[in-house]
Design an enzyme around this catalytic site. Structure first.
Site, mmCIF file in Angstrom:
data_model
loop_
_atom_site.group_PDB
_atom_site.id
_atom_site.type_symbol
_atom_site.label_atom_id
_atom_site.label_comp_id
_atom_site.label_asym_id
_atom_site.label_seq_id
_atom_site.Cartn_x
_atom_site.Cartn_y
_atom_site.Cartn_z
ATOM 1 N N LYS A 124 45.392 100.773 30.092
ATOM 2 C CA LYS A 124 46.937 101.465 30.849
ATOM 3 C C LYS A 124 47.046 100.614 30.072
ATOM 4 O O LYS A 124 47.563 99.696 30.491
ATOM 5 C CB LYS A 124 46.732 100.873 32.333
ATOM 6 N N GLU A 142 53.896 100.873 34.036
ATOM 7 C CA GLU A 142 54.471 100.390 35.661
ATOM 8 C C GLU A 142 54.315 98.694 34.761
ATOM 9 O O GLU A 142 53.972 97.756 34.952
ATOM 10 C CB GLU A 142 53.082 100.504 36.114
ATOM 11 N N ARG A 200 57.995 113.016 39.471
ATOM 12 C CA ARG A 200 57.304 111.612 38.519
ATOM 13 C C ARG A 200 56.100 112.342 38.267
ATOM 14 O O ARG A 200 55.276 112.444 37.160
ATOM 15 C CB ARG A 200 56.635 110.846 39.364
ATOM 16 N N LYS A 235 43.674 110.643 37.146
ATOM 17 C CA LYS A 235 44.061 110.522 38.992
ATOM 18 C C LYS A 235 43.845 111.811 39.129
ATOM 19 O O LYS A 235 44.269 112.762 38.732
ATOM 20 C CB LYS A 235 44.885 109.804 39.234
ATOM 21 N N ASP A 268 49.915 109.313 42.608
ATOM 22 C CA ASP A 268 48.959 108.482 43.248
ATOM 23 C C ASP A 268 48.213 108.192 44.445
ATOM 24 O O ASP A 268 48.429 107.222 45.260
ATOM 25 C CB ASP A 268 50.158 107.196 42.527
ATOM 26 N N GLU A 299 39.572 110.577 38.192
ATOM 27 C CA GLU A 299 39.463 108.658 38.757
ATOM 28 C C GLU A 299 39.662 109.703 40.048
ATOM 29 O O GLU A 299 40.999 109.735 40.306
ATOM 30 C CB GLU A 299 40.925 108.212 37.756
ATOM 31 N N GLU A 319 43.408 102.692 49.377
ATOM 32 C CA GLU A 319 44.854 102.088 49.109
ATOM 33 C C GLU A 319 45.736 102.599 49.974
ATOM 34 O O GLU A 319 46.517 101.623 50.586
ATOM 35 C CB GLU A 319 45.207 102.069 47.290
HETATM 36 O O1 GCW Z 1 48.407 103.119 42.762
HETATM 37 C C1 GCW Z 1 48.728 102.357 41.851
HETATM 38 C C2 GCW Z 1 48.669 100.612 42.178
HETATM 39 C C3 GCW Z 1 48.867 99.272 41.337
HETATM 40 C C4 GCW Z 1 47.755 100.290 39.897
HETATM 41 C C5 GCW Z 1 47.942 101.913 39.531
HETATM 42 C C6 GCW Z 1 47.390 101.903 38.753
HETATM 43 C C7 GCW Z 1 46.290 98.700 39.315
HETATM 44 O O2 GCW Z 1 49.353 100.488 43.223
HETATM 45 O O3 GCW Z 1 48.441 98.078 41.583
HETATM 46 O O4 GCW Z 1 47.251 99.366 39.350
HETATM 47 O O5 GCW Z 1 48.194 102.686 40.244
HETATM 48 O O6 GCW Z 1 46.409 102.274 39.081
HETATM 49 O O7 GCW Z 1 47.298 101.663 37.409
#
Ligand code: GCW
Length: 842
Positions: free
Chosen positions: A306, A310, A360, A384, A389, A411, A417
């Site tokens: 990664k 972030e 985004r 993803k 997300d 992914e 979450e």
């Molecule tokens: O969904 C977000 C999460 C983060 C996570 C990030 C990711 C590990 O809130 O906690 O970091 O995605 O997928 O990298």
């Protein structure tokens, strides 16, 4: 009525006795590999199973296959198979690769076209003896075949005449774990790490080995054990032997080890002054590091990366691309057949929210599409499933068709979450299947996402499936006993995405709770309805999970999405709601899809209601295909969802005495909590939209709660009213708290209803920074007391900590005084929101 004869009574007693033995106490640690004893007729079906197992070959994985078979048969049928090394002179179960079987018994069945990890189960005669053959091209396939046989027996399937080939859909079937070296787990909801503690690999890796066994049983062949927000220490020389210990416990189960790495490692731990992927010293550092890993772990799988995301460092530091970074690392792994998963989750989290063209959702495609064809062939782009997300509903990521000359993996997220964090029931395979089956229209024939990631559509050499799982030290692995259906479902879909959700739910229920048809029917029905239920009281119409996106990602937090750079915007204002992502007037995101898909989503008419607000900004009065206005749909779905959540409790109640007491009680506790929290969600979201839209609920429910007594309206002793922030997190925007110096407080009111039986719902706040005590009294009589000692993700009274206590069956009379007493503890001030009184007959 017919008289029961004594013999029938005995039969009934016997049945009851049998039922109680089958309802044994269970912790959930065995998951779907319980191997519970089969009874009577079910066991009879396997009476002719051979008494001997013969393993042709010698490897750790084959040894696991054999011991698993012996263990499973012992558990389910109470027989211990004889373990033989050579072809028997009696009926036998034969385990071995096709080449081993062919050389031991030429002419024996071999399925042409078996791919790596695929297997054949066949019953046939070998030297005149009836044999059950489990064979594959590799040892791991044999292990998978053994698990398949055991699953059939556990589910009461006939195995007396078999000729069945099963092949994995794709070579990559992995899990990622977001475990930190200190033992915590990012977005983990089931206790600390099974891999790490206090900065090191755990001394006792028993659970890690057990986890590998579970993964193998559903065909998972790789596992990245460390957080993608990577700790560079994982690659330090003195850490590598510790990783080797994890690889050792994985190896017997055919699970290859991987770790997530920080691309700045050459600088942070390598002593270089740079981590520029174009710098030869950096390339050399990775090469040496990787060689060192393979010396210790010859079957090491590779790395997950990664970067530039972030707040993580990445190639952008040096003006380089993700392809530059991925390839620099991939080239070090190449000689060892290792791979790099480079995550497409790269976006700017300081996006200017004032610019309506910013989006985004565009980021992954904008960044990775131009790089198509520039990645080495041992790089896999990990995408993803949706463009944002892991929200409760998202469309498929357009990047799946944005890369034709690059390997891909989808992914998914098993750890819930954004879908209730294993406190809410949310069975995700139906959600995943919507994306996996979605036709991306990249060719003349259907090109569903499952085919693209498996490499079939664009003829890629590799690709497949990854899921973030985050199991923990809790005995039942994921916290909620029913949440393991998601891990099971993920593995089954990664193996064969064409399986139906219904089949997966039933399989899991049978393996985890036995074959009682009532149990199987009820549990699978609960599972299959749970995602739509969760969606309907959280974020309907594709608006995203309307949760606190700046913090816990758990309870409602509609406002938190807006006016910040994270870009999870729903753009709700006084007139309307939704992100305009059209090409005509919006961010242009829809144009990242192929023509047929972009046409579908560009138009309001053809966009499905359940994704409307993801693609369009519409007035609250916009009429959906369903005929309802958007605002009324928001209200109605939240009410229906909360009701359906309450109904899950009823369904589960019907299984009392049919499932073991331990799991029964744990599931019941969680479902009751969920039913209460669904009301918190319902009220917060509905009141927020009522306030911003000014449009009342046609049915007069939102903002009107006739059965409710607000705590701030009661007679208070010690308790002090305060404003809850945001206001929709509590009923009426206020609650009461028993702050220092008070040590005990009370809130009281007079009951004025008719005499009768009533249920009382007490809404209080259970923070994780104290263990307040509560008591409820009717007159002088204590009718309930409890300690608020749950571990919800909140240090304040808000929608994350808001919790319901239901007290049933109270005989109330007009004039009764009801007292609530709270004793604060530490930073938790025994805060109370309201009481609701309902007739027990309702
Ligand atoms: O969904 C977000 C999460 C983060 C996570 C990030 C990711 C590990 O809130 O906690 O970091 O995605 O997928 O990298």
């Amino acid at each position: 009525m017919r008289h029961l004869r004594p013999i029938t009574i005995c039969g009934v007693l016997l049945l009851l006795a049998l039922r109680s033995t089958c309802a044994r106490a269970e912790t959930g640690a065995d998951a779907w590999l319980r191997y519970a004893p089969l009874e009577g007729q079910a066991a009879q079906k396997y009476a002719h199973l051979p008494a001997t197992v013969v393993v042709l070959g010698d490897s750790l994985v084959l040894e696991s296959a054999k011991t698993e078979l012996i263990r499973g048969i012992r558990g389910m049928l109470g027989r211990t198979l004889r373990d033989d090394k050579t072809l028997p002179r009696e009926n036998a179960i034969l385990l071995g690769t096709t080449s081993a079987l062919q050389s031991a018994a030429p002419g024996i069945s071999a399925s042409a076209g078996l791919r790596e990890d695929g297997f054949l189960l066949a019953t046939e005669q070998v030297h005149g003896f009836d044999c059950l053959i489990v064979t594959a091209t590799n040892d791991r396939g044999v292990l998978y075949g053994v698990f398949a046989v055991l699953s059939k027996i556990a589910r009461d399937e006939n195995i007396s005449s078999l000729h069945e080939t099963q092949q994995p859909y794709a070579p990559i079937r992995w899990t990622d774990e977001w475990d930190n070296l200190d033992g915590s787990i990012e977005r983990g909801y089931a206790g600390p790490s099974i891999f790490f503690e206090n900065g090191s690999v755990r001394a006792d890796l028993t659970r890690a080995g057990e986890y590998a066994r579970l993964l193998a049983s559903i065909g998972i062949n790789g596992c990245a054990i460390s957080n993608v927000n990577a700790d560079p220490r994982v690659l330090e020389d003195n850490f590598l032997p510790q990783l080797a210990r994890v690889a050792d416990v994985f190896r017997p189960w055919g699970v290859q080890l991987s770790v997530s790495v920080d691309v700045s490692s050459p600088r942070v731990i390598g002593g270089l002054d740079t981590f520029d992927p174009a710098d030869p010293r950096v390339a050399e550092w990775w090469s040496k590091k990787v060689d060192g890993i393979y010396r210790l772990i010859p079957n090491f799988a590779g790395f997950v990366v990664k970067a530039d995301s972030e707040g993580r460092l990445g190639p952008a530091t040096y003006g380089r691309t993700p392809a530059d970074a991925a390839n620099a690392i991939a080239r070090a792994l190449k000689p060892h057949h290792g791979i790099v998963f480079y995550r497409a989750f790269v976006y700017n989290h300081h996006l200017d929210w004032r610019d309506p063209k910013n989006d985004r959702a565009r980021a992954a495609y904008d960044i990775f599409h131009p790089l198509d064809g520039k990645f080495d062939d041992n790089v896999i782009i990990q995408i993803k499933h949706g463009p944002i997300d892991f929200q409760v509903r998202e469309p498929a990521s357009p990047l799946f068709t944005g890369l034709e000359k690059t390997n891909e993996a989808i992914e998914l997220q098993v750890t819930q979450e954004y879908t209730g964090q294993q406190r809410h029931l949310c069975f995700l395979p139906p959600m995943w299947k919507e994306v996996l089956d979605f036709d991306m229209h990249a060719g003349e024939h259907p090109t569903p996402v499952k085919d693209i990631v498996a490499g079939k559509t664009f003829q890629r050499p590799t690709g497949g499936f990854v899921a973030v799982v985050n199991v923990g030290m809790d005995a039942n692995w994921l916290g909620h006993p029913l949440a393991m259906a998601n891990l099971y479902g993920y593995g089954r879909l990664a193996w064969n995405p064409n399986l139906s959700s219904n089949r997966i739910a039933r399989e899991w229920a049978q393996l985890s709770f036995g074959n009682d048809p009532v149990v199987v029917h009820t549990i699978s029905n609960m599972l299959l309805t749970s995602w739509p239920i969760y969606e309907s009281y959280t974020g309907p119409l594709g608006a995203g999970t309307l949760t606190d996106i700046l913090g816990s990602h758990y309870g409602p937090g509609v406002e938190s999405s807006e006016r910040n750079g994270w870009g999870q915007w729903h753009r709700a204002d006084h007139d309307g709601v939704g992100m305009d992502r059209t090409a005509a007037t919006g961010t242009g995101y829809v144009d990242q899809y192929r023509a047929a898909v972009s046409k579908l989503y560009e138009s309001l008419e053809t966009t499905p209601d359940n994704l409307l607000l993801f693609f369009h900004h519409v007035p609250y009065t916009y009429v959906l295909h369903s005929g309802k206005t958007v605002i009324q749909h928001i209200y109605d779905s939240h009410y229906a969802g909360a009701e359906a959540a309450a109904n899950l409790v009823q369904q589960w109640n019907s299984l009392k005495d049919r499932v073991d007491g331990e799991r029964y009680a744990e599931v019941l506790k969680r479902l009751e909590y969920q039913a209460g929290h669904a009301i918190v969600w319902r009220d917060a979201v509905c009141n927020w939209f009522l306030r911003i839209s000014g449009i009342p609920d046609q049915h007069g429910r939102v903002g009107h709660y006739p059965a409710r007594m607000e705590a701030e309206g009661m007679q208070l002793q010690g308790y002090v009213p305060f404003d809850v922030i945001p206001s929709e997190d509590s009923s009426g925007g206020k609650a009461v708290e028993c702050a220092p110096p008070a040590q005990k407080c009370s809130a009281a009111f007079r009951f004025d209803g008719a005499a009768g039986w009533y249920d009382l719902d007490v809404e209080y706040f259970d923070q994780n920074n104290g263990k307040s005590k509560f008591r409820v009294l009717v007159g002088d009589q204590v009718v309930d007391e409890w300690v608020a000692d749950d571990h919800l993700p909140a240090k304040k009274p808000n929608a994350d900590s808001s919790t319901r206590r239901r007290i049933t069956g109270l005989a109330l009379r007009p004039g009764d005084t009801i007292h609530l007493e709270g004793i604060p503890d530490d930073k938790e001030y025994a805060a109370l929101d309201y009481i609701e009184i309902h007739s027990s007959l309702d």
